[in-house]
Design a protein around this motif. Structure first.
Motif, PDB file in Angstrom:
ATOM      1  N   PRO A   1      -1.581   3.277   5.026  1.00 29.09           N
ATOM      2  CA  PRO A   1      -2.753   3.136   5.904  1.00 29.09           C
ATOM      3  C   PRO A   1      -3.535   4.437   6.095  1.00 29.09           C
ATOM      4  O   PRO A   1      -4.768   4.420   6.111  1.00 29.09           O
ATOM      5  CB  PRO A   1      -2.162   2.649   7.230  1.00 29.09           C
ATOM      6  N   ASP A   2      -2.843   5.581   6.214  1.00 31.02           N
ATOM      7  CA  ASP A   2      -3.561   6.839   6.473  1.00 31.02           C
ATOM      8  C   ASP A   2      -4.441   7.221   5.289  1.00 31.02           C
ATOM      9  O   ASP A   2      -5.578   7.662   5.460  1.00 31.02           O
ATOM     10  CB  ASP A   2      -2.575   7.974   6.772  1.00 31.02           C
ATOM     11  N   GLU A   3      -3.900   7.056   4.087  1.00 33.76           N
ATOM     12  CA  GLU A   3      -4.694   7.412   2.908  1.00 33.76           C
ATOM     13  C   GLU A   3      -5.880   6.469   2.725  1.00 33.76           C
ATOM     14  O   GLU A   3      -6.947   6.881   2.275  1.00 33.76           O
ATOM     15  CB  GLU A   3      -3.805   7.423   1.668  1.00 33.76           C
ATOM     16  N   LEU A   4      -5.682   5.212   3.071  1.00 28.70           N
ATOM     17  CA  LEU A   4      -6.808   4.268   2.991  1.00 28.70           C
ATOM     18  C   LEU A   4      -7.904   4.641   3.974  1.00 28.70           C
ATOM     19  O   LEU A   4      -9.092   4.575   3.650  1.00 28.70           O
ATOM     20  CB  LEU A   4      -6.314   2.851   3.285  1.00 28.70           C
ATOM     21  N   ARG A   5      -7.502   5.063   5.173  1.00 27.20           N
ATOM     22  CA  ARG A   5      -8.507   5.504   6.153  1.00 27.20           C
ATOM     23  C   ARG A   5      -9.291   6.689   5.588  1.00 27.20           C
ATOM     24  O   ARG A   5     -10.509   6.778   5.770  1.00 27.20           O
ATOM     25  CB  ARG A   5      -7.829   5.903   7.468  1.00 27.20           C
ATOM     26  N   ALA A   6      -8.601   7.603   4.892  1.00 26.91           N
ATOM     27  CA  ALA A   6      -9.267   8.785   4.322  1.00 26.91           C
ATOM     28  C   ALA A   6     -10.265   8.384   3.234  1.00 26.91           C
ATOM     29  O   ALA A   6     -11.356   8.935   3.148  1.00 26.91           O
ATOM     30  CB  ALA A   6      -8.228   9.757   3.772  1.00 26.91           C
ATOM     31  N   VAL A   7      -9.884   7.407   2.398  1.00 24.65           N
ATOM     32  CA  VAL A   7     -10.803   6.920   1.358  1.00 24.65           C
ATOM     33  C   VAL A   7     -12.078   6.380   2.002  1.00 24.65           C
ATOM     34  O   VAL A   7     -13.195   6.681   1.570  1.00 24.65           O
ATOM     35  CB  VAL A   7     -10.134   5.812   0.501  1.00 24.65           C
ATOM     36  N   LEU A   8     -11.903   5.610   3.061  1.00 24.43           N
ATOM     37  CA  LEU A   8     -13.076   5.012   3.728  1.00 24.43           C
ATOM     38  C   LEU A   8     -13.925   6.072   4.409  1.00 24.43           C
ATOM     39  O   LEU A   8     -15.152   5.982   4.431  1.00 24.43           O
ATOM     40  CB  LEU A   8     -12.620   3.970   4.753  1.00 24.43           C
ATOM     41  N   GLU A   9     -13.276   7.087   4.953  1.00 31.06           N
ATOM     42  CA  GLU A   9     -14.041   8.155   5.604  1.00 31.06           C
ATOM     43  C   GLU A   9     -14.910   8.887   4.587  1.00 31.06           C
ATOM     44  O   GLU A   9     -16.080   9.177   4.843  1.00 31.06           O
ATOM     45  CB  GLU A   9     -13.077   9.144   6.264  1.00 31.06           C
ATOM     46  N   ARG A  10     -14.316   9.166   3.418  1.00 32.21           N
ATOM     47  CA  ARG A  10     -15.091   9.824   2.356  1.00 32.21           C
ATOM     48  C   ARG A  10     -16.275   8.955   1.924  1.00 32.21           C
ATOM     49  O   ARG A  10     -17.336   9.466   1.601  1.00 32.21           O
ATOM     50  CB  ARG A  10     -14.196  10.130   1.155  1.00 32.21           C
ATOM     51  N   ALA A  11     -16.053   7.648   1.890  1.00 31.13           N
ATOM     52  CA  ALA A  11     -17.126   6.726   1.482  1.00 31.13           C
ATOM     53  C   ALA A  11     -18.092   6.443   2.638  1.00 31.13           C
ATOM     54  O   ALA A  11     -19.085   5.747   2.446  1.00 31.13           O
ATOM     55  CB  ALA A  11     -16.525   5.419   0.977  1.00 31.13           C
TER      56      ALA A  11
END
Ligand SMILES: [Zn+2]
Length: 206
Positions: free
Chosen positions: A35-45
């Protein structure tokens, strides 16, 4: 359409992140374990998650959905697989790895139409791999979960699988347009036309 994929997890499960061009939102399909890495992907996008969709309730697709959803996000899963969140051993005997609990679990069925992140997403019930397996169809794209992979298909030998249902679901897949993109639950993306022409597991389902 915005599309990204996250697959750095022990099972190589594809988590698809989707949204309309111009929208600030995203839908996550099959968040798996990170979940944390997915949140980071979305933040970058610069995309805000608005909903989590599950093609089915197997651990490698659904484990962290509840953590990622927290108090805010709804998690959508077919009613026949939603059982896994209450009684995973009863749902699939011998497959008793618990899933993280989900606060806002929404049960979907064939034909439902969901609207998130500027997209209209059709729910297609495609049982076989699991009783409640679904594909999500939007914008000439099918998110195929463990129904069809590039050059292969999902297993239908779990205790709650059904090879007959799988064949019917594969027949539905073959009614899609050749140009449609296929975003599978594991491995590289494909198109319906490429799978129709070259996937050996689709030859004898008609
Ligand atoms: Zn699976």
């Amino acid at each position: 359409m915005y599309q990204d994929v996250f697959d750095r997890n022990p099972f190589g499960t594809n988590c698809w992140l989707l949204g309309a061009d111009g929208s600030e939102d995203a839908v996550l399909v099959d968040p798996g374990f990170e979940p944390d890495e997915l949140r980071a992907v979305l933040e970058r996008a610069r995309r805000r998650p608005t909903a989590i969709l599950l093609t089915h309730a197997h651990l490698d697709h659904a484990y962290a959905a509840g953590v990622l959803a927290g108090d805010d996000l709804p998690v959508f899963v077919h009613e026949a697989d939603a059982v896994a969140f209450d009684d995973i051993e009863g749902w699939n005997p011998g497959f008793d790895n618990p899933l993280e609990p989900v606060k806002d679990l929404r049960r979907i069925v064939d034909g439902d139409q969901l609207s998130f992140a500027g997209m209209s997403i059709g729910v297609r019930h495609t049982p076989g791999h699991t009783p409640g397996h679904c594909c999500f169809v939007t914008d000439a794209t099918v998110v195929a979960g463990d129904l069809v992979f590039a050059g292969s298909i999902g297993r239908s030998d779990f205790p709650n699988s059904s090879p007959e249902a799988m064949r019917a679901s594969l027949r539905w897949f073959l009614t899609l347009d050749d140009a449609d993109d296929v975003l599978p639950g594991h491995g590289p993306r494909s198109t319906v036309g490429r799978e129709r022409a070259s996937n050996p597991f689709l030859v004898n389902v008609a």
